[in-house]
Design a protein around this motif. Structure first.
Motif, PDB file in Angstrom:
ATOM      1  N   VAL A 331       8.972   7.793 -14.026  1.00  0.00           N
ATOM      2  CA  VAL A 331      10.150   7.400 -13.241  1.00  0.00           C
ATOM      3  C   VAL A 331       9.876   6.098 -12.495  1.00  0.00           C
ATOM      4  O   VAL A 331      10.702   5.177 -12.479  1.00  0.00           O
ATOM      5  CB  VAL A 331      10.535   8.521 -12.253  1.00  0.00           C
ATOM      6  N   LEU A 332       8.698   6.004 -11.889  1.00  0.00           N
ATOM      7  CA  LEU A 332       8.371   4.832 -11.078  1.00  0.00           C
ATOM      8  C   LEU A 332       8.231   3.554 -11.906  1.00  0.00           C
ATOM      9  O   LEU A 332       8.476   2.455 -11.394  1.00  0.00           O
ATOM     10  CB  LEU A 332       7.066   5.083 -10.314  1.00  0.00           C
ATOM     11  N   LEU A 333       7.839   3.695 -13.166  1.00  0.00           N
ATOM     12  CA  LEU A 333       7.535   2.508 -13.972  1.00  0.00           C
ATOM     13  C   LEU A 333       8.445   2.351 -15.185  1.00  0.00           C
ATOM     14  O   LEU A 333       8.135   1.575 -16.085  1.00  0.00           O
ATOM     15  CB  LEU A 333       6.072   2.566 -14.443  1.00  0.00           C
ATOM     16  N   HIS A 334       9.575   3.045 -15.208  1.00  0.00           N
ATOM     17  CA  HIS A 334      10.398   2.985 -16.419  1.00  0.00           C
ATOM     18  C   HIS A 334      11.195   1.685 -16.511  1.00  0.00           C
ATOM     19  O   HIS A 334      11.669   1.326 -17.588  1.00  0.00           O
ATOM     20  CB  HIS A 334      11.337   4.194 -16.487  1.00  0.00           C
ATOM     21  N   ARG A 336      11.293  -2.499 -16.135  1.00  0.00           N
ATOM     22  CA  ARG A 336      10.331  -3.599 -16.218  1.00  0.00           C
ATOM     23  C   ARG A 336      10.094  -4.257 -14.867  1.00  0.00           C
ATOM     24  O   ARG A 336       8.947  -4.561 -14.514  1.00  0.00           O
ATOM     25  CB  ARG A 336      10.816  -4.647 -17.226  1.00  0.00           C
ATOM     26  N   GLU A 337      11.163  -4.481 -14.106  1.00  0.00           N
ATOM     27  CA  GLU A 337      10.973  -5.155 -12.817  1.00  0.00           C
ATOM     28  C   GLU A 337      10.153  -4.302 -11.851  1.00  0.00           C
ATOM     29  O   GLU A 337       9.450  -4.830 -10.990  1.00  0.00           O
ATOM     30  CB  GLU A 337      12.325  -5.517 -12.186  1.00  0.00           C
ATOM     31  N   TRP A 338      10.222  -2.986 -12.007  1.00  0.00           N
ATOM     32  CA  TRP A 338       9.420  -2.116 -11.151  1.00  0.00           C
ATOM     33  C   TRP A 338       7.939  -2.191 -11.519  1.00  0.00           C
ATOM     34  O   TRP A 338       7.078  -1.961 -10.674  1.00  0.00           O
ATOM     35  CB  TRP A 338       9.913  -0.674 -11.256  1.00  0.00           C
ATOM     36  N   ARG A 339       7.665  -2.484 -12.790  1.00  0.00           N
ATOM     37  CA  ARG A 339       6.269  -2.584 -13.226  1.00  0.00           C
ATOM     38  C   ARG A 339       5.598  -3.845 -12.689  1.00  0.00           C
ATOM     39  O   ARG A 339       4.382  -3.999 -12.814  1.00  0.00           O
ATOM     40  CB  ARG A 339       6.183  -2.552 -14.757  1.00  0.00           C
ATOM     41  N   ARG A 340       6.363  -4.748 -12.118  1.00  0.00           N
ATOM     42  CA  ARG A 340       5.811  -5.956 -11.505  1.00  0.00           C
ATOM     43  C   ARG A 340       5.687  -5.823  -9.986  1.00  0.00           C
ATOM     44  O   ARG A 340       5.238  -6.757  -9.319  1.00  0.00           O
ATOM     45  CB  ARG A 340       6.687  -7.170 -11.845  1.00  0.00           C
ATOM     46  N   ARG A 341       6.083  -4.685  -9.455  1.00  0.00           N
ATOM     47  CA  ARG A 341       6.029  -4.468  -8.009  1.00  0.00           C
ATOM     48  C   ARG A 341       4.762  -3.689  -7.654  1.00  0.00           C
ATOM     49  O   ARG A 341       4.582  -2.555  -8.110  1.00  0.00           O
ATOM     50  CB  ARG A 341       7.261  -3.711  -7.536  1.00  0.00           C
ATOM     51  N   PRO A 342       3.905  -4.264  -6.840  1.00  0.00           N
ATOM     52  CA  PRO A 342       2.642  -3.594  -6.495  1.00  0.00           C
ATOM     53  C   PRO A 342       2.837  -2.205  -5.890  1.00  0.00           C
ATOM     54  O   PRO A 342       2.074  -1.284  -6.190  1.00  0.00           O
ATOM     55  CB  PRO A 342       2.003  -4.554  -5.488  1.00  0.00           C
ATOM     56  N   THR A 343       3.864  -2.049  -5.054  1.00  0.00           N
ATOM     57  CA  THR A 343       4.084  -0.756  -4.404  1.00  0.00           C
ATOM     58  C   THR A 343       4.368   0.332  -5.434  1.00  0.00           C
ATOM     59  O   THR A 343       3.839   1.448  -5.344  1.00  0.00           O
ATOM     60  CB  THR A 343       5.254  -0.848  -3.407  1.00  0.00           C
ATOM     61  N   PHE A 344       5.185   0.018  -6.422  1.00  0.00           N
ATOM     62  CA  PHE A 344       5.534   1.003  -7.445  1.00  0.00           C
ATOM     63  C   PHE A 344       4.318   1.343  -8.308  1.00  0.00           C
ATOM     64  O   PHE A 344       4.084   2.510  -8.636  1.00  0.00           O
ATOM     65  CB  PHE A 344       6.675   0.469  -8.318  1.00  0.00           C
ATOM     66  N   VAL A 345       3.553   0.325  -8.674  1.00  0.00           N
ATOM     67  CA  VAL A 345       2.374   0.563  -9.509  1.00  0.00           C
ATOM     68  C   VAL A 345       1.331   1.368  -8.738  1.00  0.00           C
ATOM     69  O   VAL A 345       0.711   2.291  -9.281  1.00  0.00           O
ATOM     70  CB  VAL A 345       1.781  -0.773  -9.998  1.00  0.00           C
ATOM     71  N   ALA A 346       1.139   1.037  -7.458  1.00  0.00           N
ATOM     72  CA  ALA A 346       0.180   1.781  -6.643  1.00  0.00           C
ATOM     73  C   ALA A 346       0.613   3.235  -6.483  1.00  0.00           C
ATOM     74  O   ALA A 346      -0.217   4.159  -6.557  1.00  0.00           O
ATOM     75  CB  ALA A 346       0.030   1.121  -5.275  1.00  0.00           C
ATOM     76  N   ALA A 347       1.909   3.451  -6.270  1.00  0.00           N
ATOM     77  CA  ALA A 347       2.413   4.823  -6.134  1.00  0.00           C
ATOM     78  C   ALA A 347       2.223   5.604  -7.431  1.00  0.00           C
ATOM     79  O   ALA A 347       1.810   6.774  -7.416  1.00  0.00           O
ATOM     80  CB  ALA A 347       3.887   4.799  -5.741  1.00  0.00           C
ATOM     81  N   ALA A 348       2.507   4.957  -8.560  1.00  0.00           N
ATOM     82  CA  ALA A 348       2.330   5.622  -9.854  1.00  0.00           C
ATOM     83  C   ALA A 348       0.857   5.918 -10.111  1.00  0.00           C
ATOM     84  O   ALA A 348       0.500   6.996 -10.603  1.00  0.00           O
ATOM     85  CB  ALA A 348       2.895   4.749 -10.970  1.00  0.00           C
ATOM     86  N   GLY A 349      -0.015   4.962  -9.778  1.00  0.00           N
ATOM     87  CA  GLY A 349      -1.444   5.178  -9.964  1.00  0.00           C
ATOM     88  C   GLY A 349      -1.964   6.322  -9.117  1.00  0.00           C
ATOM     89  O   GLY A 349      -2.720   7.174  -9.594  1.00  0.00           O
ATOM     90  N   THR A 350      -1.546   6.362  -7.863  1.00  0.00           N
ATOM     91  CA  THR A 350      -1.951   7.456  -6.974  1.00  0.00           C
ATOM     92  C   THR A 350      -1.465   8.793  -7.511  1.00  0.00           C
ATOM     93  O   THR A 350      -2.199   9.795  -7.509  1.00  0.00           O
ATOM     94  CB  THR A 350      -1.385   7.228  -5.563  1.00  0.00           C
ATOM     95  N   SER A 351      -0.233   8.811  -7.979  1.00  0.00           N
ATOM     96  CA  SER A 351       0.352  10.040  -8.513  1.00  0.00           C
ATOM     97  C   SER A 351      -0.456  10.574  -9.689  1.00  0.00           C
ATOM     98  O   SER A 351      -0.758  11.768  -9.764  1.00  0.00           O
ATOM     99  CB  SER A 351       1.798   9.774  -8.939  1.00  0.00           C
ATOM    100  N   VAL A 352      -0.843   9.687 -10.597  1.00  0.00           N
ATOM    101  CA  VAL A 352      -1.582  10.125 -11.783  1.00  0.00           C
ATOM    102  C   VAL A 352      -3.007  10.543 -11.424  1.00  0.00           C
ATOM    103  O   VAL A 352      -3.519  11.548 -11.934  1.00  0.00           O
ATOM    104  CB  VAL A 352      -1.598   9.015 -12.848  1.00  0.00           C
ATOM    105  N   VAL A 353      -3.660   9.785 -10.553  1.00  0.00           N
ATOM    106  CA  VAL A 353      -5.029  10.131 -10.154  1.00  0.00           C
ATOM    107  C   VAL A 353      -5.069  11.541  -9.567  1.00  0.00           C
ATOM    108  O   VAL A 353      -6.007  12.309  -9.813  1.00  0.00           O
ATOM    109  CB  VAL A 353      -5.566   9.092  -9.145  1.00  0.00           C
TER     110      VAL A 353
END
Length: 419
Positions: A331-334, A336-353
């Protein structure tokens, strides 16, 4: 004058933050040390492990950190083997994360052993027909390969730092050059050649022996039908890449926020896109595994899946593994513009970890709760307080090692640091 004042204020704030961070890690280590004391003095009686459920939280964390290590290493190969554009920026960090994660994983193995003093026995008495024996030797070789890669990747910057700095970092850099101070084009080309060679050697080592091999430890257990599957090692590998990519992306964003490096949004988008692809692949393989197990109507598979999905730890599957591990990052990275936002990528990374931790627990525990033979008692397991305390301390140890590494080692290639 205003600029100088702002710089000094920023440094003071950074120093205070560093002190608080180290104090927190030391406190967590102290908590873990108490759990370690209970483990040493009381043995496995301090745990909730039983003959029915001999593998618990420590084994789950062991395979989790092996996965982080293998995943981070495979991320590094995108740069030094496959030469994907822009990935060189995160190559060293990925290699160092792989080394630290492996240290943490092996520490969890150590504390899980009934006789920790016999850790050296697999090297003294080898068993060529034992998967576990092969794994022990593969882990040792894997750490050597990772260390070699990190050395060849950093050597040029180690030489530069040893010549430019006189303090601890400079002296340490001088030692780590191992006496090779030549930075000519020919010498650097030799470094790149060996870096690629070690990366090529490391790929099958990580896939077949390190994390795929860790999956084999479960897949060869014929008494547990949920584990006894050729697909199991493959799922281990895909989830390893997912967790490794998630952690590296998260660290990349965090270090840019802390001012340790500049942030390349094109690279961020590239990592996020790969991240999404591997999440989809991991989820797809898990769905296939569930379909085959349930469709077979094998009692062991069906009962284990019912335990996972509807048992007392249902939340670990639906909320942690599915929710945080799959749905949230997609949801967070679906977009393209969200995939360039550090906050969204960090949130997605934290979620997966966090989500992959649920995956590991769902691998280890539920299959042992269901009795292997009819008539045997049903198992039950919830980690004891000492298990959680010691786990917290071991994780803190890994974070501390990584933090010290970022302070002392040139993990960001020259030209990207901005102090």
């Amino acid at each position: 004058m205003a600029t100088k004042t702002h710089t000094v204020t920023g440094r003071l704030r950074g120093n205070r933050l560093r002190i608080v961070w180290y104090a927190l890690l030391v406190a967590l280590l102290a908590i873990g040390a108490y759990g370690g004391y209970l483990r040493v003095t009381e043995g496995l009686r301090s745990t909730n492990l039983t003959s029915a459920v001999p593998w618990g939280a420590w084994v789950a964390f062991y395979i989790y950190f092996v996965g982080l290590s293998a995943g981070a290493f495979l991320v590094s190969t995108l740069s030094n083997v496959f030469e994907v554009e822009g990935m060189h920026e995160i190559e060293r960090e990925a290699l160092f994360v792989a080394i630290v994660s492996m240290i943490v994983a092996l520490t969890f193995v150590l504390v899980d052993l009934g006789r920790m003093d016999r850790l050296w026995h697999p090297f003294a008495w080898r068993q060529p027909l034992s998967v576990l024996s092969w794994e022990v030797h593969a882990y040792a070789l894997y750490v050597v390969v990772l260390s070699g890669e990190l050395y060849f990747s950093m050597r040029r910057d180690l030489v530069a730092r040893s010549e430019a700095e006189d303090g601890l970092r400079g002296r340490l850099a001088g030692l780590l050059t191992l006496g090779r101070t030549d930075t000519s084009d020919e010498a650097l080309e030799t470094d790149r050649t060996w870096l690629k060679r070690l990366g090529i050697v490391g790929i099958p080592l990580a896939i077949v022996f390190v994390h795929g091999g860790t999956g084999n430890l479960f897949a060869v257990a014929a008494a547990r039908s949920y584990w006894f599957s050729a697909l199991f090692p493959v799922i281990f590998i895909t989830s390893a890449v997912v967790s490794g990519m998630a952690l590296i992306a998260l660290l990349y964003v965090l270090r840019s926020w802390l001012g340790s490096r500049t942030l390349d949004r094109a690279l961020l988008e590239r990592m996020a896109a790969l991240f999404v692809g591997f999440v989809v692949l991991d989820a797809s393989l898990k769905v296939l595994e569930a379909f085959v197990g349930l469709y077979s109507l094998h009692p062991g598979d069906v009962e284990t899946w019912l335990t996972i999905a509807t048992g007392e730890m249902w939340w670990s599957f639906w909320l942690v593994m599915v929710g945080l591990g799959w749905i949230a990052p997609l949801v967070l990275l679906h977009r393209r513009e969200w995939r360039r936002r550090p906050t969204f990528v960090a949130a997605a990374g934290t979620s997966v970890v966090i989500g992959v931790i649920g995956t590991r627990f769902n691998i280890v525990v539920p299959a042992q709760i269901e009795p292997a033979l009819y008539g045997l008692p049903t198992g039950y397991y919830v980690p004891s307080t000492p298990e959680w305390l010691l786990s917290l301390g071991i994780v803190a140890l890994g974070v501390l090692l990584f933090t010290i590494g970022t302070e002392l080692l040139p993990l960001v290639p020259r030209g990207e640091t901005h102090d």
